[in-house]
Design a protein around this motif. Structure first.
Motif, PDB file in Angstrom:
ATOM      1  N   LEU A  17     -18.197  83.777  22.078  1.00 30.27           N
ATOM      2  CA  LEU A  17     -19.090  82.877  22.818  1.00 30.27           C
ATOM      3  C   LEU A  17     -19.313  83.404  24.231  1.00 30.27           C
ATOM      4  CD1 LEU A  17     -18.205  79.181  21.964  1.00 30.27           C
ATOM      5  CD2 LEU A  17     -19.589  80.819  20.730  1.00 30.27           C
ATOM      6  N   GLU A  18     -18.247  83.933  24.819  1.00 35.68           N
ATOM      7  CA  GLU A  18     -18.354  84.495  26.168  1.00 35.68           C
ATOM      8  C   GLU A  18     -19.376  85.641  26.183  1.00 35.68           C
ATOM      9  OE1 GLU A  18     -14.856  86.602  27.607  1.00 35.68           O
ATOM     10  OE2 GLU A  18     -15.107  85.604  29.538  1.00 35.68           O
ATOM     11  N   ALA A  19     -19.310  86.503  25.158  1.00 34.02           N
ATOM     12  CA  ALA A  19     -20.241  87.632  25.082  1.00 34.02           C
ATOM     13  C   ALA A  19     -21.678  87.122  24.963  1.00 34.02           C
ATOM     14  CB  ALA A  19     -19.895  88.524  23.897  1.00 34.02           C
ATOM     15  N   VAL A  65     -32.997  85.051  27.597  1.00 35.88           N
ATOM     16  CA  VAL A  65     -31.973  84.183  27.004  1.00 35.88           C
ATOM     17  C   VAL A  65     -31.482  83.142  28.005  1.00 35.88           C
ATOM     18  CG1 VAL A  65     -29.689  84.110  25.929  1.00 35.88           C
ATOM     19  CG2 VAL A  65     -31.168  86.073  25.527  1.00 35.88           C
ATOM     20  N   ASN A  66     -31.402  81.910  27.561  1.00 31.69           N
ATOM     21  CA  ASN A  66     -30.697  80.858  28.294  1.00 31.69           C
ATOM     22  C   ASN A  66     -29.582  80.360  27.396  1.00 31.69           C
ATOM     23  OD1 ASN A  66     -33.660  79.285  29.738  1.00 31.69           O
ATOM     24  ND2 ASN A  66     -32.545  81.093  30.330  1.00 31.69           N
ATOM     25  N   THR A  67     -28.441  80.026  27.981  1.00 36.08           N
ATOM     26  CA  THR A  67     -27.361  79.449  27.167  1.00 36.08           C
ATOM     27  C   THR A  67     -26.819  78.204  27.851  1.00 36.08           C
ATOM     28  OG1 THR A  67     -25.703  80.824  28.280  1.00 36.08           O
ATOM     29  CG2 THR A  67     -26.594  81.670  26.216  1.00 36.08           C
ATOM     30  N   VAL A  68     -26.407  77.269  27.034  1.00 38.52           N
ATOM     31  CA  VAL A  68     -25.674  76.113  27.538  1.00 38.52           C
ATOM     32  C   VAL A  68     -24.355  76.097  26.790  1.00 38.52           C
ATOM     33  CG1 VAL A  68     -25.563  73.603  27.662  1.00 38.52           C
ATOM     34  CG2 VAL A  68     -27.713  74.773  28.124  1.00 38.52           C
ATOM     35  N   ILE A  69     -23.262  76.154  27.531  1.00 41.26           N
ATOM     36  CA  ILE A  69     -21.961  76.213  26.882  1.00 41.26           C
ATOM     37  C   ILE A  69     -21.175  74.940  27.169  1.00 41.26           C
ATOM     38  CG2 ILE A  69     -20.926  77.502  28.821  1.00 41.26           C
ATOM     39  CD1 ILE A  69     -19.389  79.061  26.485  1.00 41.26           C
ATOM     40  N   PHE A  70     -20.565  74.423  26.126  1.00 43.61           N
ATOM     41  CA  PHE A  70     -19.737  73.224  26.283  1.00 43.61           C
ATOM     42  C   PHE A  70     -18.346  73.558  25.779  1.00 43.61           C
ATOM     43  CE2 PHE A  70     -18.761  68.682  24.871  1.00 43.61           C
ATOM     44  CZ  PHE A  70     -18.407  68.291  26.150  1.00 43.61           C
ATOM     45  N   SER A  71     -17.375  73.510  26.688  1.00 42.39           N
ATOM     46  CA  SER A  71     -16.018  73.896  26.304  1.00 42.39           C
ATOM     47  C   SER A  71     -15.024  72.882  26.848  1.00 42.39           C
ATOM     48  CB  SER A  71     -15.715  75.295  26.846  1.00 42.39           C
ATOM     49  OG  SER A  71     -15.616  75.247  28.250  1.00 42.39           O
ATOM     50  N   PRO A  72     -13.781  72.918  26.374  1.00 39.13           N
ATOM     51  CA  PRO A  72     -12.804  71.919  26.828  1.00 39.13           C
ATOM     52  C   PRO A  72     -12.658  71.900  28.351  1.00 39.13           C
ATOM     53  CG  PRO A  72     -11.919  73.167  24.983  1.00 39.13           C
ATOM     54  CD  PRO A  72     -13.209  73.816  25.367  1.00 39.13           C
ATOM     55  N   GLU A  73     -12.863  73.048  28.997  1.00 35.34           N
ATOM     56  CA  GLU A  73     -12.736  73.098  30.467  1.00 35.34           C
ATOM     57  C   GLU A  73     -13.762  72.193  31.151  1.00 35.34           C
ATOM     58  OE1 GLU A  73     -12.970  75.896  28.655  1.00 35.34           O
ATOM     59  OE2 GLU A  73     -11.121  77.036  29.016  1.00 35.34           O
ATOM     60  N   ALA A 129     -19.191  64.539  30.437  1.00 31.64           N
ATOM     61  CA  ALA A 129     -19.354  65.991  30.353  1.00 31.64           C
ATOM     62  C   ALA A 129     -20.369  66.344  29.272  1.00 31.64           C
ATOM     63  CB  ALA A 129     -18.014  66.661  30.079  1.00 31.64           C
ATOM     64  N   LEU A 130     -20.251  65.694  28.127  1.00 32.29           N
ATOM     65  CA  LEU A 130     -21.189  65.962  27.039  1.00 32.29           C
ATOM     66  C   LEU A 130     -22.614  65.573  27.439  1.00 32.29           C
ATOM     67  CD1 LEU A 130     -21.566  66.903  24.101  1.00 32.29           C
ATOM     68  CD2 LEU A 130     -21.171  64.552  23.368  1.00 32.29           C
ATOM     69  N   SER A 131     -22.754  64.438  28.110  1.00 29.97           N
ATOM     70  CA  SER A 131     -24.089  63.994  28.539  1.00 29.97           C
ATOM     71  C   SER A 131     -24.724  65.001  29.490  1.00 29.97           C
ATOM     72  CB  SER A 131     -24.022  62.646  29.265  1.00 29.97           C
ATOM     73  OG  SER A 131     -23.404  61.696  28.448  1.00 29.97           O
ATOM     74  N   LEU A 132     -23.902  65.517  30.428  1.00 31.32           N
ATOM     75  CA  LEU A 132     -24.446  66.487  31.384  1.00 31.32           C
ATOM     76  C   LEU A 132     -24.908  67.752  30.670  1.00 31.32           C
ATOM     77  CD1 LEU A 132     -21.935  66.189  34.386  1.00 31.32           C
ATOM     78  CD2 LEU A 132     -24.289  65.358  34.286  1.00 31.32           C
ATOM     79  N   LYS A 133     -24.107  68.183  29.699  1.00 29.45           N
ATOM     80  CA  LYS A 133     -24.465  69.402  28.984  1.00 29.45           C
ATOM     81  C   LYS A 133     -25.708  69.199  28.121  1.00 29.45           C
ATOM     82  CE  LYS A 133     -21.458  72.063  30.612  1.00 29.45           C
ATOM     83  NZ  LYS A 133     -21.576  73.462  31.001  1.00 29.45           N
ATOM     84  N   VAL A 136     -27.129  77.164  22.247  1.00 25.88           N
ATOM     85  CA  VAL A 136     -26.052  76.235  22.567  1.00 25.88           C
ATOM     86  C   VAL A 136     -24.735  76.763  22.031  1.00 25.88           C
ATOM     87  CG1 VAL A 136     -25.188  73.892  22.208  1.00 25.88           C
ATOM     88  CG2 VAL A 136     -27.618  74.274  22.658  1.00 25.88           C
ATOM     89  N   LEU A 137     -23.730  76.810  22.917  1.00 23.35           N
ATOM     90  CA  LEU A 137     -22.424  77.324  22.559  1.00 23.35           C
ATOM     91  C   LEU A 137     -21.400  76.196  22.670  1.00 23.35           C
ATOM     92  CD1 LEU A 137     -22.756  80.471  24.848  1.00 23.35           C
ATOM     93  CD2 LEU A 137     -23.224  80.377  22.401  1.00 23.35           C
ATOM     94  N   LEU A 138     -20.762  75.882  21.564  1.00 23.71           N
ATOM     95  CA  LEU A 138     -19.795  74.783  21.569  1.00 23.71           C
ATOM     96  C   LEU A 138     -18.406  75.373  21.311  1.00 23.71           C
ATOM     97  CD1 LEU A 138     -21.835  72.265  19.382  1.00 23.71           C
ATOM     98  CD2 LEU A 138     -21.671  72.315  21.886  1.00 23.71           C
ATOM     99  N   ASP A 139     -17.598  75.403  22.361  1.00 27.44           N
ATOM    100  CA  ASP A 139     -16.297  76.039  22.238  1.00 27.44           C
ATOM    101  C   ASP A 139     -15.226  75.002  21.940  1.00 27.44           C
ATOM    102  OD1 ASP A 139     -14.243  77.808  22.279  1.00 27.44           O
ATOM    103  OD2 ASP A 139     -14.229  78.105  24.457  1.00 27.44           O
TER     104      ASP A 139
END
Lengths: 372, 199
Positions: free
Chosen positions: A40-42, A112-120, A290-294, A311-314
């Motif tokens: 996901l980072e890549a 490319v645009n990405t939106v990442i949602f992770s536990p952090e 956090a989810l709403s913001l993402k 969309v990247l969901l970690d």
């Protein structure tokens, strides 16, 4: 927008791997520490915002190798693109888009645009203001290279100004020089401020609506920008307001040797039912915010680009209850968003959707398609 | 470095002090030089020493020169009403290549950067100020780089020079001429848009 394939060489724990992706939902399944998040980072690096984990290039380089490379092919608005990122020990990565070398890595957001949602991201609510500024900068930056440019110049000017404050403290420089750097910093600060406020005005209604539906209409989310210095209502006075703030805090700044006012000290404040979320939000509420913001970020990018980001969901599927999980996936699927998800267990996924997805098994820096 | 003979290690060490040269490149360069003939090596060494010994700053414009004053400052054909201020001797060469600027130069040898300990005192600004009393001078063109530091330097100079009644100008930034808009990077294009002018 879609990544059709990616190739990693000497990236984190990947020696060399090339994989074609599904245009819809892609799931990376495997135990912890096998390299799911690295993938996901890549992918996130392809949007030119740097690592979502704030990692440096040297951290992302495989052990004892002297370069890493990420190549990807994809489509944006049905036009093919190729990205080639090469890090070989220099200060900056070499970045090519369609064979053309880019001077600025953030120009990749063109493709490319990405939106990442992770536990952090839970730290968005209770963490320090810098977490929320980073969210804003990433979100706005992807829709505007101009914002990235102003932000970089501002940060550079602030670094110089801080160095100058230290030198003044040590009697190595004069106040006249400080006046000069104030003049440099001020217009950049005001431009950042204006762009941030304009963006928040756009993203806030999305976040509000999404949060409202996640809480089944019981709670209201509000976003307000908190500036580190007093601002008048009329924007035309902001330059004066900022210069005044710098003057007012000058002696304190010289003692502390840092710039105490400006966009690098501002905060995005979050409220639930008019109470500050940072102080009062429960674990569940923090997760929903956090989810709403993402999700609002996804809508925000679509608003400007008329194309959904990747969309990247970690490892977040287990954070959501089964009903929200299914709702989220169906929603993304319906909008034809390309999604990459990491998970340790496939149990988290609704059986009805399995045929819309591609599954990859990730183990010790290798991955392969699987069907189980 | 212990693995190499002492003189080789020393060479690698010296080479790795060069800008943009890391330990690996330094090794490659060192072994390239060792494969060269002795006369090539001597020629290189002499060129380096000569460049050091036989150049100095022009006492007027601070450019690197063999003779003082330099050929630009000596040349009476040049337009004495213009001084173009640049950060680096290389910038003089760049502007000379236009073959369309015929005024004088002044080299600051850097730009304001508190991080690197560079304030006005460290730049050749005093030397510039002493030239401004020339009766022929009409305009000072500030051609420092379009970086945060270059802009700060430009602002500083404007503040010093304008009260003396001289015209101070800043070079424009924008699109490369003859280039296609579609190949311009986004930020350059953006600045060009900001600096648009009425036709």
């Amino acid at each position: 927008m879609e990544i059709k394939s990616i190739e990693l060489v000497h990236f984190r724990n990947y020696e060399q791997v090339k994989v074609p992706f599904h245009r819809g939902i892609n799931i990376f399944v495997g135990s912890n520490g096998q390299g799911k998040t690295n993938l996901l980072e890549a992918i996130a690096l392809l949007s030119g915002n740097g690592s979502h984990r704030d990692a440096k290039d040297t951290d992302m380089l495989s052990w004892q190798k002297d370069f890493y490379r990420i190549k990807a092919e994809g489509l944006t608005f049905n036009h093919p693109f190729q990205i080639d990122l090469l890090y070989s020990g220099e200060k900056r990565k070499k970045v090519q888009l369609n064979g053309r070398t880019l001077k600025r890595i953030y120009d990749l957001s063109e493709a490319v645009n990405t939106v990442i949602f992770s536990p952090e991201d839970l730290a968005l609510v209770k963490g320090s203001p810098s977490e929320r500024r980073r969210f804003l900068d990433r979100e706005i930056g992807q829709t505007s290279p101009a914002y990235c440019d102003v932000l970089q110049r501002y940060q550079k000017a602030i670094t110089q100004r801080n160095a100058l404050l230290r030198r003044i403290r040590q009697k190595e420089a004069t106040m006249a020089e400080l006046d000069l750097w104030d003049e440099q910093v001020a217009p950049l600060a005001v431009e950042l401020l204006q762009r941030r406020l304009d963006s928040i005005a756009k993203i806030a209604p999305y976040a509000r609506q999404i949060y409202n539906s996640l809480s089944e209409g019981k709670e209201e989310l509000d976003l307000t920008y908190r500036s580190s210095f007093p601002l008048q209502y009329d924007r035309n006075y902001w330059l004066d307001d900022y210069k005044k703030a710098l003057r007012d805090r000058r002696s304190e700044e010289i003692i502390r040797q840092v710039t105490l006012v400006g966009p690098h000290r501002d905060d995005l404040q979050l409220y639930i039912n008019k109470r500050e979320a940072k102080l009062y939000a429960s674990q569940g509420q923090q997760r929903s915010i956090a989810l709403s913001l993402k999700l609002a970020e996804i809508a925000f990018i679509y608003y400007f680009r008329k194309e959904y980001p990747i969309v990247l969901l970690d490892d977040v599927m287990s954070e959501l209850d089964p009903q929200r999980r299914e709702q989220l996936l169906k929603d993304l699927h319906r909008r034809q968003v390309q999604v990459f998800i990491t998970t340790t267990h496939l149990r988290a996924f609704p059986a009805t959707m399995m045929k819309e997805m591609a599954l990859f098994r990730v183990q010790e820096g290798r991955l392969w398609p699987t069907s189980e | 470095m212990l693995y190499y003979a002492e003189p080789v290690s020393k060479l690698i060490e010296e080479l790795s002090k060069l800008p943009g040269v890391g330990p690996k490149t330094a090794q490659r360069l060192a072994f390239f030089l060792l494969r060269q003939s002795r006369s090539d090596a001597v020629a290189l060494a002499r060129a380096i020493v000569d460049a050091h010994d036989k150049t100095k700053y022009c006492s007027s414009c601070m450019n690197l020169t063999e003779r003082d004053p330099c050929r630009f400052c000596c040349d009476e054909q040049r337009d004495q009403s213009l001084i173009c201020v640049v950060e680096d001797p290389r910038d003089v060469v760049a502007i000379e290549k236009t073959r369309d600027y015929h005024g004088l130069y002044h080299v600051l040898h850097g730009s304001l950067s508190p991080m690197e300990g560079i304030g006005p005192e460290q730049l050749k600004i005093k030397e510039l100020m002493s030239r401004l009393s020339s009766p022929h001078l009409r305009e000072v063109i500030v051609a420092s780089n379009p970086t945060v530091e270059g802009e700060a330097t430009a602002a500083y100079l404007a503040r010093l020079i304008k009260p003396m009644g001289l015209k101070v100008t800043r070079i424009a930034h924008g699109l490369p001429v003859g280039g296609d808009l579609e190949y311009a990077d986004q930020v350059t294009l953006l600045r060009a848009l900001e600096g648009r002018r009425e036709l």
